[in-house]
Design a protein around this motif. Structure first.
Motif, short mmCIF file in Angstrom:
data_model
loop_
_atom_site.label_atom_id
_atom_site.label_comp_id
_atom_site.label_asym_id
_atom_site.label_seq_id
_atom_site.Cartn_x
_atom_site.Cartn_y
_atom_site.Cartn_z
N VAL A 36 0.76 -16.16 -2.68
CA VAL A 36 -0.58 -15.71 -2.30
C VAL A 36 -0.83 -16.02 -0.82
O VAL A 36 -0.32 -17.01 -0.29
CB VAL A 36 -1.67 -16.37 -3.20
CG1 VAL A 36 -1.75 -17.87 -2.98
CG2 VAL A 36 -3.04 -15.73 -2.98
N ALA B 186 -4.53 -16.04 1.44
CA ALA B 186 -5.97 -15.89 1.21
C ALA B 186 -6.77 -16.72 2.21
O ALA B 186 -6.21 -17.34 3.11
CB ALA B 186 -6.31 -16.27 -0.23
N ASN C 282 -1.80 -10.71 -1.89
CA ASN C 282 -2.43 -10.85 -0.59
C ASN C 282 -3.90 -10.53 -0.73
O ASN C 282 -4.27 -9.40 -1.05
CB ASN C 282 -1.77 -9.92 0.43
CG ASN C 282 -2.30 -10.15 1.83
OD1 ASN C 282 -3.23 -10.92 2.04
ND2 ASN C 282 -1.71 -9.48 2.79
N GLN C 283 -4.75 -11.54 -0.52
CA GLN C 283 -6.19 -11.36 -0.64
C GLN C 283 -6.84 -11.15 0.72
O GLN C 283 -8.05 -11.19 0.84
CB GLN C 283 -6.80 -12.58 -1.34
CG GLN C 283 -6.27 -12.79 -2.73
CD GLN C 283 -6.79 -14.07 -3.37
OE1 GLN C 283 -7.60 -14.78 -2.81
NE2 GLN C 283 -6.29 -14.37 -4.55
#
Length: 171
Positions: free
Chosen positions: A123, A125, A4-5
């Motif tokens: 992911v 982002a 997790n960005q």
């Protein structure tokens, strides 16, 4: 495996739902927007991979389908862009045929076929909209939020999906 960005505390509650749900996103959008959501296929190509795709656990020379779609509301408002890489050999014949020949959202097909699925996030982002800007009537430098996840059925990987929407949506 999930990366997790994003700082989830900076997002709206519904943006967090979209980025973390393992439910059928089409149904969630319909409930939130009180709108009928339809699939607009932008492209769908059967290809043979030139290199392995480790996230799908496939080798080079594997047949895949690359699919790009929009989830669009009744007023022709595009809410979400999605790209899928599908391994058709890992799908049942009827599911595969409907997926490729109809405009039924993948999540609705899972339900119709009672296909048990497990989704694993890769992911979440943010990136500039770039070429997607025109679909959403935003500027190329405007940010979109996205998530990529793998879908398993009967303990084998059947597809990988990336879903993107403008950060200005659902605030």
């Amino acid at each position: 495996m999930a990366q997790n960005q994003l700082n989830l505390t900076e997002l709206s509650a519904f943006q967090r739902v979209i980025l973390t749900t393992d439910g059928t996103l089409t149904d969630i959008l319909e409930a939130y927007l009180l709108d009928h959501i339809r699939v607009i296929k932008l492209s769908e190509k059967a290809l043979t991979t030139r290199a392995p795709i480790s996230a799908l656990e496939i080798e080079a020379a594997t047949e895949i389908v690359e699919r790009k779609i929009l989830l669009q509301g009744q007023a022709r408002h595009n809410w979400l862009y999605a790209e899928s890489i599908i391994v058709p050999a890992r799908l049942g014949e009827q599911f595969r045929r409907q997926l490729l020949e109809s405009n039924i959202p993948i999540g609705k097909l899972w339900v119709a076929h009672k296909l048990e699925t497990f989704k694993e996030s890769i992911v979440s982002a943010r990136e500039p909209a770039g070429k997607l800007a025109g679909y959403f009537n935003i500027r190329p430098e405007d940010p979109v939020l996205y998530r990529t996840y793998r879908v398993f059925s009967q303990q084998q990987l059947i597809m990988m999906i990336t879903e993107k929407f403008p950060e200005s949506f659902f605030v």
